[in-house]
Design an enzyme around this catalytic site. Sequence first.
Site, PDB file in Angstrom:
ATOM      1  CB  CYS A 188       9.432  22.082  14.820  1.00  0.00           C
ATOM      2  SG  CYS A 188       9.290  20.521  13.889  1.00  0.00           S
ATOM      3  CG  HIS A 232       7.466  20.020  18.751  1.00  0.00           C
ATOM      4  ND1 HIS A 232       6.751  21.075  18.231  1.00  0.00           N
ATOM      5  CD2 HIS A 232       7.707  19.188  17.710  1.00  0.00           C
ATOM      6  CE1 HIS A 232       6.545  20.885  16.941  1.00  0.00           C
ATOM      7  NE2 HIS A 232       7.129  19.747  16.599  1.00  0.00           N
ATOM      8  CD  GLU A 273       5.696  22.757  21.427  1.00  0.00           C
ATOM      9  OE1 GLU A 273       5.233  22.466  20.306  1.00  0.00           O
ATOM     10  OE2 GLU A 273       6.864  23.155  21.604  1.00  0.00           O
TER      11      GLU A 273
END
EC number: 4.3.2.10
Length: 201
Positions: free
Chosen positions: A79, A181, A183
Amino acid sequence: MIAIIDYGAGNIKSLQFALDKVRLPSFVTVDPNEVKNSKAVILPGVGAFKDAMEALRNLGLESVIKQEAANGKPLLGICLGMQLFYETSFEDGQWEGLGLLEGNVARIRGDVKVPHIGWNTLSNHGNNPLLTGIKPESFVYFVHSYAVEDFNEETLVGSTNYGGTIPAIVQEKNIIGMQFHPEKSGEIGLQLLKNVGELIK
C-alpha cells in the site's frame, strides 16, 4: 527472518498473522542494524506519504532501506509502502520518496469515488513467479486515494481498473510492490505472500 518496519503507519499484527499462516517467520523493528541483518524487508503502511517519509528519516531508516535495496535484499512494499519506493508523490504538495523505482504517485483520476476502498480484480501481466497460483481477475482488497503513474511498464506484474489502469503489483529485480493489502485479501493474498516467500528463498 523477515523484518517488518513499524514506523507507525499500518496494521502490523494482521500482516504478521498472514505471514505466520504461510510459514514466513517475521519480526517487527525500527532498528537499522536489525533491518541490515534480516533476510528480507517489508515496508507496510497506510496514511500520508510526507509523514511516512519523515518517520523513516527520523528513525535513520531511509538510507538503510536504500542501501539494502542496492545490496539486492528482497524488499516488499505494501500500500503506502509501495508508493514510498517511487521518486515523487503529489499528495498535498510535492514530496521526495525513496527513489528505488521510476515513477510518481498522484491522486486517483477518473470519475470514480476516492478513496478506492474494497475488493477489485487483478489483471495479470506476463508469467511472473509472483502470480503462481493466481487466476486472472482474482479479487484483492484495496484502500487508497493515491496511485502510481508515469512508471516503467516493464515492472508491471498486475493491475486493477479504477478510473483507469492502476499498478497493483510491480517488481524490479529484488523490489516488489503491492498497492492492495495481501493480508486482508483472503486466500489470494496468502498465496501472493507465499510466492514472495519463494522468491526470498
